[in-house]
Design a protein around this motif. Structure first.
Motif, PDB file in Angstrom:
ATOM      1  N   GLN A 159       0.942  -1.192   0.013  1.00  0.00           N
ATOM      2  CA  GLN A 159       0.029  -0.151   0.152  1.00  0.00           C
ATOM      3  C   GLN A 159       0.892   1.266   0.032  1.00  0.00           C
ATOM      4  O   GLN A 159       1.990   1.179   0.621  1.00  0.00           O
ATOM      5  N   VAL A 160       0.422   2.213  -0.914  1.00  0.00           N
ATOM      6  CA  VAL A 160       1.088   3.606  -0.654  1.00  0.00           C
ATOM      7  C   VAL A 160       0.246   4.622  -0.045  1.00  0.00           C
ATOM      8  O   VAL A 160      -0.951   4.748  -0.686  1.00  0.00           O
ATOM      9  N   ILE A 161       0.880   5.513   0.977  1.00  0.00           N
ATOM     10  CA  ILE A 161       0.328   6.315   1.595  1.00  0.00           C
ATOM     11  C   ILE A 161       1.118   7.847   1.383  1.00  0.00           C
ATOM     12  O   ILE A 161       2.346   7.737   1.863  1.00  0.00           O
ATOM     13  N   TYR A 162       0.527   8.799   1.057  1.00  0.00           N
ATOM     14  CA  TYR A 162       1.365  10.144   1.061  1.00  0.00           C
ATOM     15  C   TYR A 162       0.654  11.083   2.092  1.00  0.00           C
ATOM     16  O   TYR A 162      -0.436  11.370   2.261  1.00  0.00           O
ATOM     17  N   LEU A 163       1.588  11.270   3.018  1.00  0.00           N
ATOM     18  CA  LEU A 163       1.029  12.146   4.373  1.00  0.00           C
ATOM     19  C   LEU A 163       1.601  13.790   4.017  1.00  0.00           C
ATOM     20  O   LEU A 163       2.622  13.938   3.314  1.00  0.00           O
ATOM     21  N   PRO A 164       0.754  14.346   4.561  1.00  0.00           N
ATOM     22  CA  PRO A 164       0.934  15.887   4.193  1.00  0.00           C
ATOM     23  C   PRO A 164       2.201  16.553   4.948  1.00  0.00           C
ATOM     24  O   PRO A 164       2.473  15.940   5.874  1.00  0.00           O
ATOM     25  N   ARG A 165       2.990  17.115   4.262  1.00  0.00           N
ATOM     26  CA  ARG A 165       4.143  17.934   4.769  1.00  0.00           C
ATOM     27  C   ARG A 165       3.907  18.765   5.969  1.00  0.00           C
ATOM     28  O   ARG A 165       2.797  19.370   5.783  1.00  0.00           O
ATOM     29  N   THR A 166       4.710  19.102   6.705  1.00  0.00           N
ATOM     30  CA  THR A 166       4.583  20.207   7.672  1.00  0.00           C
ATOM     31  C   THR A 166       4.559  21.452   7.111  1.00  0.00           C
ATOM     32  O   THR A 166       5.586  21.716   6.257  1.00  0.00           O
ATOM     33  N   PRO A 167       3.675  22.117   7.186  1.00  0.00           N
ATOM     34  CA  PRO A 167       3.667  23.591   6.579  1.00  0.00           C
ATOM     35  C   PRO A 167       5.075  24.514   6.862  1.00  0.00           C
ATOM     36  O   PRO A 167       5.373  24.566   8.005  1.00  0.00           O
ATOM     37  N   SER A 168       5.197  25.345   5.882  1.00  0.00           N
ATOM     38  CA  SER A 168       6.104  26.364   6.094  1.00  0.00           C
ATOM     39  C   SER A 168       7.523  25.921   6.496  1.00  0.00           C
ATOM     40  O   SER A 168       8.268  26.822   7.043  1.00  0.00           O
ATOM     41  N   ILE A 169       8.101  24.740   6.305  1.00  0.00           N
ATOM     42  CA  ILE A 169       9.461  24.379   6.634  1.00  0.00           C
ATOM     43  C   ILE A 169       9.843  23.290   5.661  1.00  0.00           C
ATOM     44  O   ILE A 169       9.104  22.305   4.908  1.00  0.00           O
ATOM     45  N   SER A 170      10.982  23.527   5.019  1.00  0.00           N
ATOM     46  CA  SER A 170      11.772  22.648   4.263  1.00  0.00           C
ATOM     47  C   SER A 170      13.197  22.774   4.040  1.00  0.00           C
ATOM     48  O   SER A 170      13.697  23.981   4.451  1.00  0.00           O
ATOM     49  N   THR A 171      14.097  21.788   4.302  1.00  0.00           N
ATOM     50  CA  THR A 171      15.592  21.721   4.241  1.00  0.00           C
ATOM     51  C   THR A 171      15.837  22.894   3.109  1.00  0.00           C
ATOM     52  O   THR A 171      16.864  23.566   3.440  1.00  0.00           O
ATOM     53  N   THR A 172      15.408  22.904   1.883  1.00  0.00           N
ATOM     54  CA  THR A 172      15.697  23.764   1.111  1.00  0.00           C
ATOM     55  C   THR A 172      15.786  25.360   1.334  1.00  0.00           C
ATOM     56  O   THR A 172      16.679  25.784   0.960  1.00  0.00           O
ATOM     57  N   GLU A 173      14.610  25.488   1.890  1.00  0.00           N
ATOM     58  CA  GLU A 173      14.309  26.796   2.394  1.00  0.00           C
ATOM     59  C   GLU A 173      15.103  27.167   3.781  1.00  0.00           C
ATOM     60  O   GLU A 173      15.721  28.372   3.659  1.00  0.00           O
ATOM     61  N   ILE A 174      15.590  26.234   4.243  1.00  0.00           N
ATOM     62  CA  ILE A 174      16.460  26.465   5.604  1.00  0.00           C
ATOM     63  C   ILE A 174      17.982  26.860   4.930  1.00  0.00           C
ATOM     64  O   ILE A 174      18.700  27.826   5.342  1.00  0.00           O
ATOM     65  N   ILE A 175      18.410  25.948   3.972  1.00  0.00           N
ATOM     66  CA  ILE A 175      19.654  26.068   3.520  1.00  0.00           C
ATOM     67  C   ILE A 175      19.755  27.765   2.720  1.00  0.00           C
ATOM     68  O   ILE A 175      20.570  28.353   2.887  1.00  0.00           O
ATOM     69  N   GLU A 176      18.655  28.064   2.041  1.00  0.00           N
ATOM     70  CA  GLU A 176      18.826  29.293   1.411  1.00  0.00           C
ATOM     71  C   GLU A 176      18.864  30.348   2.376  1.00  0.00           C
ATOM     72  O   GLU A 176      19.497  31.401   2.050  1.00  0.00           O
ATOM     73  N   VAL A 177      18.174  30.544   3.478  1.00  0.00           N
ATOM     74  CA  VAL A 177      17.953  31.461   4.647  1.00  0.00           C
ATOM     75  C   VAL A 177      19.654  31.640   5.091  1.00  0.00           C
ATOM     76  O   VAL A 177      19.995  32.631   5.421  1.00  0.00           O
TER      77      VAL A 177
END
Length: 131
Positions: A108-126
């Motif tokens: 079975q495949v389940i896709y879970l919602p990501r935590t809003p307003s946070i991502s590694t890419t954004e953290i690295i850019e900041v």
């Protein structure tokens, strides 16, 4: 026993990573996590992770709700990893929605919602913009 598998890079570890792994663990009795190798991350994103795969595996392995960790060497081996781990459910973030439906024949495949307003890419850019 219901076995869960998930995959990710888990670079610059943050609360979004904890949230998805903790929620994934609630779907079964055993959570296995495939951590993308440094080379795989470079092939996907055109850059190496900030932290090496050995450190990222150690971080993931330290979580009380993670039972097993391995290094994911290739996206093409996804089905082999699922079969080797005898996974009943593959859980991925919803940013991958539909991209792994082809493994529904073995689990079975389940896709879970990501935590809003946070991502590694954004953290690295900041961090890069602070000088």
């Amino acid at each position: 026993m219901k076995r869960i598998i998930t995959f990710g890079t888990f670079d610059v570890f943050h609360v979004g990573h904890i949230n998805i792994l903790e929620r994934a663990a609630q779907y079964g009795d055993h959570l296995t996590v495939g951590v993308s190798s440094d080379a795989l991350n470079f092939s996907k994103k055109g850059r190496y992770p900030i932290y090496p795969e050995s450190d990222r595996c150690k971080i993931i392995r330290s979580l009380k709700f993670v039972n097993e960790v391995f290094v994911e060497e290739s996206l093409e081996f996804k089905k082999k990893y699922i079969e080797k781990c005898n996974a009943d459910i593959l859980i991925m973030g919803d940013d991958w929605a539909g991209r792994f439906d082809w493994v529904n024949e073995i689990c079975q495949v389940i896709y879970l919602p990501r935590t809003p307003s946070i991502s590694t890419t954004e953290i690295i850019e900041v961090v890069k913009s602070i000088k």
